[in-house]
Motif scaffolding. Sequence first.
Motif, short mmCIF file in Angstrom:
data_model
loop_
_atom_site.label_atom_id
_atom_site.label_comp_id
_atom_site.label_asym_id
_atom_site.label_seq_id
_atom_site.Cartn_x
_atom_site.Cartn_y
_atom_site.Cartn_z
N SER A 150 0.85 -1.19 0.00
CA SER A 150 0.00 0.00 0.00
C SER A 150 0.88 1.25 0.00
O SER A 150 1.69 1.44 0.91
N THR A 151 0.70 2.08 -0.99
CA THR A 151 1.52 3.29 -1.10
C THR A 151 0.91 4.50 -0.40
O THR A 151 1.60 5.45 -0.07
N SER A 152 -0.40 4.47 -0.17
CA SER A 152 -1.09 5.53 0.57
C SER A 152 -2.04 4.87 1.56
O SER A 152 -2.68 3.87 1.24
N VAL A 153 -2.13 5.44 2.77
CA VAL A 153 -2.93 4.82 3.82
C VAL A 153 -3.82 5.87 4.48
O VAL A 153 -3.37 6.96 4.83
N ALA A 154 -5.10 5.52 4.67
CA ALA A 154 -6.05 6.33 5.42
C ALA A 154 -6.39 5.63 6.72
O ALA A 154 -6.33 4.39 6.81
N TRP A 155 -6.74 6.42 7.71
CA TRP A 155 -7.13 5.88 9.02
C TRP A 155 -8.62 6.10 9.25
O TRP A 155 -9.15 7.19 8.98
N VAL A 156 -9.30 5.08 9.77
CA VAL A 156 -10.71 5.18 10.15
C VAL A 156 -10.84 4.59 11.55
O VAL A 156 -10.48 3.43 11.77
N GLY A 157 -11.34 5.38 12.51
CA GLY A 157 -11.42 4.89 13.88
C GLY A 157 -12.74 5.21 14.53
O GLY A 157 -13.32 6.28 14.31
N GLY A 158 -13.25 4.27 15.33
CA GLY A 158 -14.50 4.47 16.05
C GLY A 158 -14.25 4.85 17.50
O GLY A 158 -13.38 4.28 18.16
N CYS A 159 -14.99 5.84 17.98
CA CYS A 159 -14.94 6.24 19.38
C CYS A 159 -13.50 6.60 19.78
O CYS A 159 -12.87 7.45 19.17
N MET A 160 -12.95 5.95 20.80
CA MET A 160 -11.60 6.25 21.23
C MET A 160 -10.58 6.02 20.12
O MET A 160 -9.58 6.74 20.02
N GLY A 161 -10.83 5.02 19.24
CA GLY A 161 -9.90 4.78 18.14
C GLY A 161 -9.79 5.98 17.22
O GLY A 161 -8.69 6.37 16.81
N GLY A 162 -10.94 6.60 16.90
CA GLY A 162 -10.91 7.80 16.07
C GLY A 162 -10.30 8.98 16.78
O GLY A 162 -9.56 9.77 16.20
N THR A 163 -10.60 9.11 18.08
CA THR A 163 -10.03 10.20 18.87
C THR A 163 -8.51 10.10 18.91
O THR A 163 -7.81 11.09 18.75
N LEU A 164 -8.01 8.90 19.13
CA LEU A 164 -6.57 8.67 19.17
C LEU A 164 -5.93 9.03 17.83
O LEU A 164 -4.89 9.71 17.77
N MET A 165 -6.55 8.60 16.73
CA MET A 165 -5.99 8.88 15.41
C MET A 165 -5.93 10.38 15.13
O MET A 165 -4.94 10.89 14.58
N LEU A 166 -6.99 11.11 15.52
CA LEU A 166 -6.98 12.56 15.35
C LEU A 166 -5.87 13.19 16.17
O LEU A 166 -5.19 14.12 15.72
N GLY A 167 -5.67 12.70 17.38
CA GLY A 167 -4.60 13.22 18.22
C GLY A 167 -3.21 12.94 17.68
O GLY A 167 -2.28 13.73 17.89
N MET A 168 -3.05 11.85 16.96
CA MET A 168 -1.73 11.48 16.41
C MET A 168 -1.30 12.40 15.27
O MET A 168 -0.13 12.40 14.89
N LEU A 169 -2.21 13.18 14.72
CA LEU A 169 -1.85 14.06 13.60
C LEU A 169 -0.86 15.13 14.02
O LEU A 169 -0.12 15.66 13.20
N THR A 170 -0.83 15.48 15.30
CA THR A 170 0.03 16.56 15.75
C THR A 170 1.46 16.13 16.03
O THR A 170 2.35 16.97 16.10
N ASP A 171 1.71 14.84 16.21
CA ASP A 171 3.05 14.43 16.64
C ASP A 171 3.69 13.40 15.71
O ASP A 171 4.55 12.65 16.11
N ARG A 172 3.27 13.41 14.45
CA ARG A 172 3.90 12.51 13.48
C ARG A 172 4.48 13.32 12.34
O ARG A 172 3.86 14.25 11.84
#
Length: 269
Positions: A150-172
């Motif tokens: 896979s050359t491009s990857v999207a993230w989809v998360g439910g509840c805490m999973g989505g919250t965590l993924m949104l939070g990871m955008l700031t430190d990657r």
Amino acid sequence: MVKRESKRAVALTAVLVLALAGATACAGRAVDRAPQGGEVAEKRRSAEEGTVGMREFSAAPDRLPSCYRGVTGATAYRLPGSSGRGRMVTVGGGPRGVVFAPISWGDSCEWAAEARRLAAGGYHVVTFDWGPDRRRTVSDATRLLRSRGSTSVAWVGGCMGGTLMLGMLTDRTARPVGVAGISPLASLGGYTSGSGASYDGELLLLGTADDPLADEGRLREVARSFPEAEVAVLPGTLHAAEIFAGPHGDAARRSLDGFLDRTFAPVAG
């Protein structure tokens, strides 16, 4: 007097515990634990484990969960040193990768129906059981897809999973091409006002109007940190992956498919 003060202290402690549980519960699951390691260590590790230009990655085959048995091409993996936790399941193939993250104490079966549907549509999908370090679990799932084409990857998360993924955008240092938070929790945060300002990928925030944990008001509270996000509010009270199995599942799938079409438009075809 001492006895009265003792009873008051016990009562206050009980109130604080109940308040914390109510703020951090996810679909009746246990309270989530904070990511392991301090902020500096997390940022250093994020820089070392970005989702682009990943180092060599390996995982051992594992037994498929029952929800994927009989699904053509479905493969389960166990990461080295995972101590029986963090099983990952891939299905489909191709350059467009999608990582599905479950709710706080969910597992790889939670998003199985959507994973199978997207795989049939040409996506390379991974779902997982949470490992002991949740940020690391999302990172490893992304690395697994990339290591398999896979050359491009999207993230989809439910509840805490989505919250965590949104939070990871700031430190990657290297980010996914899109993130969809399904019923993300405003109470858990992990991001601050304007966290999405420097992120130029696609964003979707989807939920139901009267969800007890992530109603329309809370969804729009999350959206204030991500002003470029599309916000989709459906009727009802269903939460995270439950929305896709409910009476408004078709509308939820249209929103998710539209998000993925926009996310992968530059590499589609």
